[in-house]
Design an enzyme around this catalytic site. Structure first.
Site, mmCIF file in Angstrom:
data_model
loop_
_atom_site.group_PDB
_atom_site.id
_atom_site.type_symbol
_atom_site.label_atom_id
_atom_site.label_comp_id
_atom_site.label_asym_id
_atom_site.label_seq_id
_atom_site.Cartn_x
_atom_site.Cartn_y
_atom_site.Cartn_z
ATOM 1 N N GLN A 1 -5.425 -1.375 9.499
ATOM 2 C CA GLN A 1 -5.333 -2.730 8.958
ATOM 3 C C GLN A 1 -6.000 -3.737 9.897
ATOM 4 O OE1 GLN A 1 -4.051 -3.496 5.928
ATOM 5 N NE2 GLN A 1 -4.317 -5.689 6.163
ATOM 6 N N ASP B 1 -11.752 2.763 3.656
ATOM 7 C CA ASP B 1 -12.145 1.351 3.637
ATOM 8 C C ASP B 1 -13.656 1.194 3.489
ATOM 9 O OD1 ASP B 1 -10.304 -0.767 3.780
ATOM 10 O OD2 ASP B 1 -9.797 -0.293 5.857
ATOM 11 N N LYS C 1 0.844 -1.209 0.000
ATOM 12 C CA LYS C 1 0.000 0.000 0.000
ATOM 13 C C LYS C 1 0.870 1.246 0.000
ATOM 14 C CE LYS C 1 -3.858 -2.121 2.377
ATOM 15 N NZ LYS C 1 -4.357 -2.555 3.670
#
Ligand code: GUN
Length: 300
Positions: A98, A121, A54
């Site tokens: 995460q 997200d 990422k």
């Protein structure tokens, strides 16, 4: 007839290219650089690989990358304090914590603490609700990537029978909402669904997101259907040598490819689209935060 292979790796590179162009334009015209903060708690090896990729791809797209690595024993209050700091930081347009988080941390509490406008997200309940009511939301990256590939391959999706196998909050449920938003007739199936094979055989679009290696064989697929395989399962591969493994999807590719009209492979299908869509969401969040038009072709 053999199915068309939908090349997610190539498509993701195209999406990243569009994001990079949008970022450059934003920078030139307004002096703004989109920023993405990624928070990793603990040392889960798979998460470490994701986070590294990422970071690399964020910088490659011309955005600012902020990585926060906390040790596995970090108290929940410290993580919440970091999220509050990132919420208040004007250089940060997207925040990703995460998952999975260590067991002592309440995942729902942390996700709810993220500013919904920075929730790249799309996991915050406000964004879940906005998506479910057909309003402008931040949309989870993996289903957004699947939708982009479906639109690219099929064009207009309206009226098609879509079956989503899997009901997770990250993929199955938002995928079903997105397909509904594009006027598909949507069925959500799962491990307890009766006559699952029959249900799958009705699908013009079949999205497999159950996390069970090669669970869906070719004879569950309607001839000519478009199959999106979200599964990434590591299985033993003794043919490659002792202790070796390989990646397979939730669909039995070799039999499915004989029946489907188009199919995503594993690896190289949906996987690369997730990070590409994370970058797209970060650019979208940055544009919205600055009252600027959203990038075209990168949103739901
Ligand atoms: N862990 C595995 N996939 C994801 C993802 O898409 N987002 C977050 N936050 N964690 C993950």
């Amino acid at each position: 007839m053999t199915a068309t292979r939908i090349d997610g790796k190539a498509f993701a590179a195209t999406v990243r290219g569009k994001v990079a162009k949008g970022v450059a334009a934003l920078n030139t015209a307004h002096g703004i650089t989109p920023g993405l903060a990624v928070v990793l708690v603990g040392e889960d090896p798979a998460s470490q690989v994701y986070v590294r990729n990422k970071g690399l791809q964020t910088v490659e797209a011309g955005m600012a990358s902020f990585e926060h690595k906390l040790d596995a024993e970090t108290p929940e209050a410290d993580l919440l304090a970091l999220v509050a700091k990132l919420n208040a930081d004007p250089a940060v347009h997207g925040i990703l914590v995460q998952l999975p988080l260590p067991k002592h941390i309440d995942e729902a509490k942390v996700l709810s603490a993220i500013d919904p406008a920075k929730d790249v997200d799309g996991f915050h309940v406000l964004n879940v609700g906005l998506l479910g009511t057909g309003q402008k939301a931040m949309v989870p990256c993996t289903p957004l990537g699947c939708l982009m590939m479906l639109r690219d391959h099929l064009g207009d999706l309206s009226g098609l029978n879509a079956v989503v196998v899997g009901r997770s909050n990250i993929v199955g449920k938002p995928m079903a909402q997105l397909l509904l938003g594009d006027s598909c007739t949507v069925t959500i199936a799962h491990s307890r669904t009766k006559e699952l094979a029959e249900v799958c055989r009705r699908a013009d679009i079949l999205v497999a997101a159950v996390g069970r290696p090669e669970m869906i064989p070719g004879d569950w697929i309607k001839p000519g259907a478009t199959v999106i395989d979200v599964g990434i399962n590591r299985i033993p591969a003794p043919e490659k040598g002792e202790g070796k493994t390989r990646l397979v999807g939730d669909v039995a590719y070799d039999s499915a490819v004989q029946v489907a009209g188009a199919i995503t492979p594993v690896p190289g299908g949906v996987g690369p689209m997730t990070i590409a869509c994370l970058l797209a969401n970060t650019l979208t969040a940055c544009c919205r935060a600055n009252g600027l038009p959203e990038p075209e072709g990168l949103t739901a």
